[in-house]
Motif scaffolding. Structure first.
Motif, PDB file in Angstrom:
ATOM      1  N   ASN A 195      -5.697  -5.044   1.407  1.00 24.50           N
ATOM      2  CA  ASN A 195      -5.825  -6.731  -0.095  1.00 24.50           C
ATOM      3  C   ASN A 195      -5.302  -5.769  -1.815  1.00 24.50           C
ATOM      4  O   ASN A 195      -5.618  -7.015  -1.918  1.00 24.50           O
ATOM      5  CB  ASN A 195      -7.132  -7.078   0.836  1.00 24.50           C
ATOM      6  N   ASN A 196      -5.961  -4.927  -1.401  1.00 20.54           N
ATOM      7  CA  ASN A 196      -6.088  -4.688  -3.184  1.00 20.54           C
ATOM      8  C   ASN A 196      -4.183  -3.309  -3.522  1.00 20.54           C
ATOM      9  O   ASN A 196      -4.755  -3.121  -4.459  1.00 20.54           O
ATOM     10  CB  ASN A 196      -6.957  -3.523  -2.644  1.00 20.54           C
ATOM     11  N   LEU A 197      -3.495  -3.914  -2.434  1.00 21.53           N
ATOM     12  CA  LEU A 197      -2.252  -2.574  -3.098  1.00 21.53           C
ATOM     13  C   LEU A 197      -1.479  -3.206  -4.542  1.00 21.53           C
ATOM     14  O   LEU A 197      -1.359  -2.018  -5.276  1.00 21.53           O
ATOM     15  CB  LEU A 197      -0.839  -3.649  -1.826  1.00 21.53           C
ATOM     16  N   ASP A 198      -1.868  -4.263  -4.652  1.00 24.59           N
ATOM     17  CA  ASP A 198      -0.900  -4.150  -6.548  1.00 24.59           C
ATOM     18  C   ASP A 198      -2.136  -3.926  -6.695  1.00 24.59           C
ATOM     19  O   ASP A 198      -1.641  -3.801  -8.097  1.00 24.59           O
ATOM     20  CB  ASP A 198      -1.369  -6.119  -6.495  1.00 24.59           C
ATOM     21  N   LEU A 227       1.560   2.570   7.528  1.00 28.60           N
ATOM     22  CA  LEU A 227       1.433   0.872   6.965  1.00 28.60           C
ATOM     23  C   LEU A 227       1.703   0.614   5.602  1.00 28.60           C
ATOM     24  O   LEU A 227       2.174  -0.428   5.269  1.00 28.60           O
ATOM     25  CB  LEU A 227      -0.870   0.992   6.804  1.00 28.60           C
ATOM     26  N   LEU A 228       1.602   1.887   4.810  1.00 27.73           N
ATOM     27  CA  LEU A 228       2.031   2.389   3.564  1.00 27.73           C
ATOM     28  C   LEU A 228       3.272   1.635   3.300  1.00 27.73           C
ATOM     29  O   LEU A 228       4.359   0.816   2.103  1.00 27.73           O
ATOM     30  CB  LEU A 228       2.103   3.526   2.809  1.00 27.73           C
ATOM     31  N   ASP A 229       4.436   2.064   4.404  1.00 30.62           N
ATOM     32  CA  ASP A 229       5.640   2.204   4.367  1.00 30.62           C
ATOM     33  C   ASP A 229       5.820   0.414   4.823  1.00 30.62           C
ATOM     34  O   ASP A 229       6.561  -0.256   4.290  1.00 30.62           O
ATOM     35  CB  ASP A 229       6.236   2.610   5.769  1.00 30.62           C
ATOM     36  N   LYS A 230       5.394   0.003   5.598  1.00 25.50           N
ATOM     37  CA  LYS A 230       5.182  -1.633   6.271  1.00 25.50           C
ATOM     38  C   LYS A 230       4.662  -2.929   4.848  1.00 25.50           C
ATOM     39  O   LYS A 230       5.527  -3.469   4.470  1.00 25.50           O
ATOM     40  CB  LYS A 230       4.410  -1.787   7.079  1.00 25.50           C
ATOM     41  N   LEU A 231       3.450  -1.911   3.524  1.00 23.93           N
ATOM     42  CA  LEU A 231       3.327  -2.708   2.934  1.00 23.93           C
ATOM     43  C   LEU A 231       4.294  -2.183   1.728  1.00 23.93           C
ATOM     44  O   LEU A 231       4.078  -3.527   0.669  1.00 23.93           O
ATOM     45  CB  LEU A 231       1.984  -2.554   2.034  1.00 23.93           C
ATOM     46  N   GLY A 232       5.324  -1.978   1.272  1.00 24.22           N
ATOM     47  CA  GLY A 232       6.331  -1.761   0.440  1.00 24.22           C
ATOM     48  C   GLY A 232       5.684  -0.283  -1.045  1.00 24.22           C
ATOM     49  O   GLY A 232       6.143  -0.932  -1.666  1.00 24.22           O
ATOM     50  N   TYR A 233       4.881   0.172  -0.655  1.00 22.55           N
ATOM     51  CA  TYR A 233       4.178   1.358  -1.609  1.00 22.55           C
ATOM     52  C   TYR A 233       4.987   2.031  -1.849  1.00 22.55           C
ATOM     53  O   TYR A 233       5.850   2.740  -1.381  1.00 22.55           O
ATOM     54  CB  TYR A 233       2.880   1.983  -0.274  1.00 22.55           C
ATOM     55  N   GLN A 234       5.470   1.902  -3.370  1.00 23.54           N
ATOM     56  CA  GLN A 234       6.234   2.417  -4.202  1.00 23.54           C
ATOM     57  C   GLN A 234       5.602   3.934  -4.499  1.00 23.54           C
ATOM     58  O   GLN A 234       7.059   4.441  -4.855  1.00 23.54           O
ATOM     59  CB  GLN A 234       7.597   1.964  -5.061  1.00 23.54           C
ATOM     60  N   GLY A 235       4.641   3.897  -4.650  1.00 27.55           N
ATOM     61  CA  GLY A 235       4.306   4.797  -5.825  1.00 27.55           C
ATOM     62  C   GLY A 235       3.589   6.341  -4.710  1.00 27.55           C
ATOM     63  O   GLY A 235       4.281   6.813  -3.592  1.00 27.55           O
ATOM     64  N   TRP A 236       3.276   7.415  -5.660  1.00 27.66           N
ATOM     65  CA  TRP A 236       2.949   8.449  -4.803  1.00 27.66           C
ATOM     66  C   TRP A 236       1.832   9.065  -3.749  1.00 27.66           C
ATOM     67  O   TRP A 236       0.675   8.053  -4.585  1.00 27.66           O
ATOM     68  CB  TRP A 236       3.656   9.745  -5.786  1.00 27.66           C
TER      69      TRP A 236
END
Length: 258
Positions: A195-198, A227-236
């Protein structure tokens, strides 16, 4: 798989701080984070990064008198000028080290001062710091910390941190989500993350309840990494945990995750 950064304050404590850069690189890390770099010369730190082909992805603003129990200045009424000086010092280091994000600790609510007063001070200081860092393209992180480890700390929940972020409306103001703290305070990690990824600018990991390697305890890290991969998280993802023994001996979880 996510990108992992070694936390050199907590990992590789078998050797002095400046030698931990080489130890992290030898272990396969390409990025590092640490709490406070201010006891080291900034040019020496820059050389350690360069010589070991490492990127520094995060460190904290000065926290006040750590040995006296202070855990940040941002929420302390009457310390505004000291806070501004801490922002300036952190910026000096960040600009030399090429650090793209800085974390500011809120602080512990002092006896005799109301929490609403501290929260008002905190929001004003956070807004100031975000504006200053924004001039150099640097993101400011705010991180909720669980009250079991840090009693009296102003900011405890992801929900409150994101509410402050949205209220201030600074593009470079982000929330640092440490799964260890978030699990202790709120749980429901996957929903909070989704819910807060952005608004999440950095993630940290450790087991719960012991804050050791992320390979046991009550958090299902393989699921969260997927899940981080699925959501497309680009950070560290910062490895802010206390090794059970020798750091290298506890890295068996890492090849399974990269």
């Amino acid at each position: 798989m996510p990108k992992f950064a070694a936390n050199l304050t907590m990992m590789f404590n078998e050797v002095p701080f400046l030698q931990r850069f080489a130890a992290a690189a030898k272990a396969g890390f390409t990025a590092v984070e640490f709490l406070f770099p201010y006891e080291s010369d900034v040019q020496q730190l820059a050389r350690c990064l360069s010589e070991n082909h490492l990127q520094n992805v995060l460190f904290n603003l000065p926290p006040g008198d750590w040995l006296a129990g202070e855990r940040g200045l941002a929420a302390l009424p009457g310390r505004e000028e000291e806070f501004k000086a801490s922002v300036a010092l952190a910026l000096e280091y960040a600009r030399v080290l090429g650090t793209p994000r800085l974390h500011v600790m809120a602080g512990i609510v002092p006896d005799g001062i109301s929490r609403p007063h501290c929260l008002e001070t905190y929001c004003k200081n956070i807004d100031y710091a975000a504006k200053e860092l924004g001039q150099y393209g640097i993101d400011l992180m705010i991180e909720p910390i669980n009250p079991r480890d840090m009693p009296g700390y102003l900011l405890n929940s992801q929900a409150e941190a994101h509410a402050i972020r949205k209220m201030l409306g600074r593009d470079n103001l982000k929330v640092q989500m440490d799964f260890y703290h978030a699990q202790i305070v709120e749980g429901d990690l996957s929903t909070s993350l989704t819910n807060n990824l952005d608004g999440i600018g950095h993630i940290q990991i450790a087991s719960v309840p012991a804050r050791n390697e992320p390979d046991d305890g009550e958090i299902n890290y393989p699921y969260l990494f997927a899940l981080l991969d699925k959501l497309g998280y680009q950070g560290w993802v910062g490895c802010e945990y206390r090794p059970r023994g020798k750091t290298e001996d506890g890295l068996g979880w890492l090849p399974k995750s990269v």
